[in-house]
Design a protein around this motif. Structure first.
Motif, mmCIF file in Angstrom:
data_model
loop_
_atom_site.group_PDB
_atom_site.id
_atom_site.type_symbol
_atom_site.label_atom_id
_atom_site.label_comp_id
_atom_site.label_asym_id
_atom_site.label_seq_id
_atom_site.Cartn_x
_atom_site.Cartn_y
_atom_site.Cartn_z
ATOM 1 N N PRO A 153 0.818 -1.231 0.000
ATOM 2 C CA PRO A 153 0.000 0.000 0.000
ATOM 3 C C PRO A 153 0.847 1.275 0.000
ATOM 4 C CG PRO A 153 -0.911 -1.575 1.536
ATOM 5 C CD PRO A 153 0.390 -2.150 1.042
ATOM 6 N N GLN A 154 1.977 1.248 0.688
ATOM 7 C CA GLN A 154 2.849 2.428 0.703
ATOM 8 C C GLN A 154 3.427 2.704 -0.683
ATOM 9 O OE1 GLN A 154 6.315 2.110 3.148
ATOM 10 N NE2 GLN A 154 6.879 4.247 2.863
ATOM 11 N N GLN A 155 3.900 1.688 -1.370
ATOM 12 C CA GLN A 155 4.439 1.858 -2.711
ATOM 13 C C GLN A 155 3.359 2.333 -3.678
ATOM 14 O OE1 GLN A 155 6.032 -2.072 -3.320
ATOM 15 N NE2 GLN A 155 8.130 -1.305 -3.241
ATOM 16 N N ARG A 156 2.175 1.780 -3.549
ATOM 17 C CA ARG A 156 1.060 2.173 -4.412
ATOM 18 C C ARG A 156 0.689 3.631 -4.176
ATOM 19 N NH1 ARG A 156 -3.085 -1.368 -2.857
ATOM 20 N NH2 ARG A 156 -1.605 -2.982 -3.401
ATOM 21 N N PHE A 157 0.637 4.051 -2.902
ATOM 22 C CA PHE A 157 0.327 5.435 -2.573
ATOM 23 C C PHE A 157 1.389 6.382 -3.132
ATOM 24 C CE2 PHE A 157 1.029 9.041 0.298
ATOM 25 C CZ PHE A 157 -0.169 9.698 0.119
#
Length: 79
Positions: free
Chosen positions: A12-16
């Motif tokens: 989720p952090q990379q996607r954000f």
């Protein structure tokens, strides 16, 4: 170059951060294009922000958006 194997399932952090990067590129592109073609909508005072400086700033914004796009595309997985 561009490879889909780097766009597999991300945390989720990379996607954000990816979405934020794309959003910032769009903001820089939009602002650069607006400064060049639609400066009347921004109601800029030509005495305070002369046309040659406005165009130069817009070109710098467009170049910076291109650099960010290149860095986003060539990004490698850090793991």
């Amino acid at each position: 170059m561009f490879s889909l194997k780097y766009f597999k399932q991300k945390s989720p952090q990379q996607r954000f951060l990816f979405i934020l990067g794309v959003f910032m590129i769009l903001i820089f592109l939009t602002l650069g294009i607006m400064l060049v073609f639609f400066s009347d909508l921004l109601s800029l005072d030509p005495e305070k922000f002369p046309t040659k400086y406005r165009i130069a700033f817009a070109v710098l914004l467009l170049i910076y958006a291109g650099i960010r796009f290149g860095r986003l595309i060539n990004q490698k997985d850090i793991q």
